[in-house]
Design a protein around this motif. Sequence first.
Motif, PDB file in Angstrom:
ATOM      1  N   ARG A 175       0.802  -1.086  -0.095  1.00 21.45           N
ATOM      2  CA  ARG A 175      -0.040   0.017   0.083  1.00 21.45           C
ATOM      3  C   ARG A 175       0.912   1.144   0.006  1.00 21.45           C
ATOM      4  N   GLU A 176       1.959   1.211   0.782  1.00 20.71           N
ATOM      5  CA  GLU A 176       2.788   2.397   0.736  1.00 20.71           C
ATOM      6  C   GLU A 176       3.496   2.581  -0.610  1.00 20.71           C
ATOM      7  N   LEU A 177       3.812   1.453  -1.233  1.00 22.80           N
ATOM      8  CA  LEU A 177       4.555   1.800  -2.577  1.00 22.80           C
ATOM      9  C   LEU A 177       3.521   2.093  -3.518  1.00 22.80           C
ATOM     10  N   ALA A 178       2.528   1.484  -3.759  1.00 21.23           N
ATOM     11  CA  ALA A 178       1.248   1.884  -4.412  1.00 21.23           C
ATOM     12  C   ALA A 178       1.122   3.633  -4.197  1.00 21.23           C
ATOM     13  N   GLY A 179       0.797   3.820  -3.193  1.00 21.29           N
ATOM     14  CA  GLY A 179       0.455   5.223  -2.858  1.00 21.29           C
ATOM     15  C   GLY A 179       1.448   6.314  -3.318  1.00 21.29           C
ATOM     16  N   THR A 180       2.713   5.800  -2.903  1.00 19.02           N
ATOM     17  CA  THR A 180       3.934   6.641  -3.603  1.00 19.02           C
ATOM     18  C   THR A 180       3.915   6.790  -4.799  1.00 19.02           C
ATOM     19  N   MET A 181       3.528   5.813  -5.707  1.00 20.18           N
ATOM     20  CA  MET A 181       3.753   5.809  -7.087  1.00 20.18           C
ATOM     21  C   MET A 181       2.519   6.693  -7.724  1.00 20.18           C
ATOM     22  N   VAL A 182       1.279   6.288  -6.957  1.00 22.77           N
ATOM     23  CA  VAL A 182       0.094   7.193  -7.419  1.00 22.77           C
ATOM     24  C   VAL A 182       0.365   8.540  -7.509  1.00 22.77           C
ATOM     25  N   ASP A 183       1.077   9.159  -6.397  1.00 22.36           N
ATOM     26  CA  ASP A 183       0.955  10.457  -6.090  1.00 22.36           C
ATOM     27  C   ASP A 183       2.238  10.838  -6.962  1.00 22.36           C
ATOM     28  N   LEU A 184       3.129  10.204  -7.319  1.00 22.17           N
ATOM     29  CA  LEU A 184       4.205  10.678  -8.332  1.00 22.17           C
ATOM     30  C   LEU A 184       3.539  10.926  -9.757  1.00 22.17           C
ATOM     31  N   GLY A 185       2.827   9.983 -10.198  1.00 22.11           N
ATOM     32  CA  GLY A 185       1.931  10.020 -11.494  1.00 22.11           C
ATOM     33  C   GLY A 185       1.137  11.332 -11.684  1.00 22.11           C
ATOM     34  N   LYS A 186       0.442  11.470 -10.674  1.00 20.23           N
ATOM     35  CA  LYS A 186      -0.507  12.410 -10.487  1.00 20.23           C
ATOM     36  C   LYS A 186       0.175  13.715 -10.601  1.00 20.23           C
ATOM     37  N   ALA A 187       1.240  13.989  -9.790  1.00 16.16           N
ATOM     38  CA  ALA A 187       2.064  14.980  -9.658  1.00 16.16           C
ATOM     39  C   ALA A 187       2.828  15.548 -11.073  1.00 16.16           C
ATOM     40  N   HIS A 188       2.888  14.391 -11.995  1.00 13.10           N
ATOM     41  CA  HIS A 188       3.258  14.667 -13.384  1.00 13.10           C
ATOM     42  C   HIS A 188       2.266  14.688 -14.487  1.00 13.10           C
ATOM     43  N   GLY A 189       1.177  14.785 -13.967  1.00  6.30           N
ATOM     44  CA  GLY A 189       0.023  15.005 -15.190  1.00  6.30           C
ATOM     45  C   GLY A 189      -0.476  13.603 -15.453  1.00  6.30           C
ATOM     46  N   VAL A 190       0.020  12.580 -14.804  1.00  9.53           N
ATOM     47  CA  VAL A 190      -0.374  11.110 -15.543  1.00  9.53           C
ATOM     48  C   VAL A 190      -1.467  10.679 -14.712  1.00  9.53           C
ATOM     49  N   THR A 191      -2.558  10.540 -15.458  1.00 11.75           N
ATOM     50  CA  THR A 191      -3.857   9.869 -14.341  1.00 11.75           C
ATOM     51  C   THR A 191      -3.242   8.461 -14.075  1.00 11.75           C
ATOM     52  N   THR A 192      -3.188   8.248 -12.722  1.00 14.92           N
ATOM     53  CA  THR A 192      -2.445   7.086 -12.134  1.00 14.92           C
ATOM     54  C   THR A 192      -3.586   6.007 -11.148  1.00 14.92           C
ATOM     55  N   VAL A 193      -3.649   4.994 -11.395  1.00 15.48           N
ATOM     56  CA  VAL A 193      -4.449   4.257 -10.536  1.00 15.48           C
ATOM     57  C   VAL A 193      -3.497   2.866  -9.914  1.00 15.48           C
ATOM     58  N   ALA A 194      -3.510   2.339  -8.823  1.00  8.24           N
ATOM     59  CA  ALA A 194      -2.893   1.098  -8.388  1.00  8.24           C
ATOM     60  C   ALA A 194      -3.984   0.019  -8.070  1.00  8.24           C
ATOM     61  N   LEU A 195      -3.808  -1.196  -8.333  1.00  8.56           N
ATOM     62  CA  LEU A 195      -4.442  -2.647  -7.740  1.00  8.56           C
ATOM     63  C   LEU A 195      -3.438  -3.210  -6.896  1.00  8.56           C
ATOM     64  N   LEU A 196      -3.733  -3.563  -5.675  1.00  7.16           N
ATOM     65  CA  LEU A 196      -2.956  -4.425  -4.912  1.00  7.16           C
ATOM     66  C   LEU A 196      -3.663  -5.785  -5.304  1.00  7.16           C
ATOM     67  N   THR A 197      -2.642  -6.749  -5.892  1.00 10.58           N
ATOM     68  CA  THR A 197      -3.204  -8.140  -6.168  1.00 10.58           C
ATOM     69  C   THR A 197      -2.138  -9.284  -5.506  1.00 10.58           C
ATOM     70  N   ASP A 198      -2.906 -10.234  -5.310  1.00 12.73           N
ATOM     71  CA  ASP A 198      -2.410 -11.501  -4.571  1.00 12.73           C
ATOM     72  C   ASP A 198      -1.271 -12.115  -5.240  1.00 12.73           C
ATOM     73  N   MET A 199      -0.005 -12.347  -4.545  1.00 15.49           N
ATOM     74  CA  MET A 199       0.955 -13.087  -5.477  1.00 15.49           C
ATOM     75  C   MET A 199       1.500 -14.020  -4.347  1.00 15.49           C
ATOM     76  N   SER A 200       0.613 -14.591  -3.526  1.00 14.89           N
ATOM     77  CA  SER A 200       1.010 -15.838  -2.544  1.00 14.89           C
ATOM     78  C   SER A 200       0.993 -17.060  -3.595  1.00 14.89           C
ATOM     79  N   THR A 201       0.307 -17.257  -4.509  1.00 14.38           N
ATOM     80  CA  THR A 201       0.107 -18.455  -5.460  1.00 14.38           C
ATOM     81  C   THR A 201       0.506 -18.074  -6.934  1.00 14.38           C
TER      82      THR A 201
END
Length: 424
Positions: free
Chosen positions: A217-243
């Motif tokens: 969540r911390e990584l996703a939020g950081t990247m979404v904020d960076l994208g928006k700051a540079h004018g790029v519409t940015t969305v993140a999904l956290l997805t399971d990689m246990s399997t």
Amino acid sequence: MSFAAVDVIRTKRDRGALSDAEIDWVVDAYTKGVVADEQMAALAMAILLNGMTPGEIARWTAAMIASGERLDLSGVSRPTVDKHSTGGVGDKITLPLTPLVAACGAAVPQLSGRGLGHTGGTLDKLESIPGWRAALTNDEFIAQLRDVGAVVCAAGAGLAPADRKLYALRDVTGTVEAIPLIASSIMSKKIAEGTGALVLDVKVGSGAFMKTVASARELAGTMVDLGKAHGVTTVALLTDMSTPLGLAVGNAVEVTESVEVLAGGGPSDVVELTLALAREMVAAAGLHIDPSDALKDGRAMDSWRAMVRAQGGDPDAPLPVAPETETVRADRDGFVSTVDALAIGLAAWRLGAGRARKEDPVSAAAGVILHKKPGDPVRAGETLFELRTDEASRIPAALSAADGAIVVADAAPAQRELVIERIA
């Protein structure tokens, strides 16, 4: 303005915040060779241990972008949208997703990478297709985006060269996990490529770099904020990689599975995640269309074939098949409770599907084929998974890596959600 590298290192070592001028200088000086590898390694470790403020991360990312060129995609008539995954096991989603979103009317400028360790690389997978090439010039890249709407290729040497140099250093200095450096690495390349919108697939679990939802969540939020700051519409999904995703882990075997998805079949989890990301990408591009329609009516498959041909590949050519196989069977009745993504990824690596160093070759045919996923019933003697390799001598190490990867229990496990959270 010039600084002393050791002063910049001390500031971050002592938990201070770097100024904009210090960040601009150190990134530029490292790119030009003025700051030595050992000095940047010390700074990277200080960043890993002490973090960065949002302002520092934003400036670091901007300095990485400024180290090279920025692509201009304004000549592409379609809306542009890209996707980035933080990497996992069996994560072939880019292969069906890129042509699917292009079939919906967007242009997808997908700059991808190669595998390292237990995580697979999209370019390695596509290179198992005879004739397909990863290296395109900027003019070829833009022309294919305009004509086909879908490109998957390697980033050019002129794009964020600071990141290329720092990425290699992080890999050998134990600083890969630093969230400010992961976020700036990913976003500097994506912003420099010129896309108008970006969807991030941030993996969580044993087969991912982010092991916990909180860190993801911390990584996703950081990247979404960076994208928006540079004018790029940015969305993140956290997805399971246990399997692992799907049933195939490797290179050619993942291409085969991706084509099955484009043909209207394939494993349910691969289809689910492909459509979830496609819907986010189509929406971010401002289009109003259901991607499942393009999957059902064959438009996505047509787009795939056009994309492969445009890069010299033959979509009808047979893919490499490994000559050596080994089958692992269940020793009891029950239900599959876990299929550990990390262990299966390491087994595929040992079979030759991955690399320990960037310069290592990979086998197109090697990999692991799963016959069971969590929740599946199993009888003693049934096949759990199959190892495939070019060299029989690799099988013992792969068996060791996969030992205990699949656990059979008396009861089926609770179903896990594939998409854990959305961050926008």
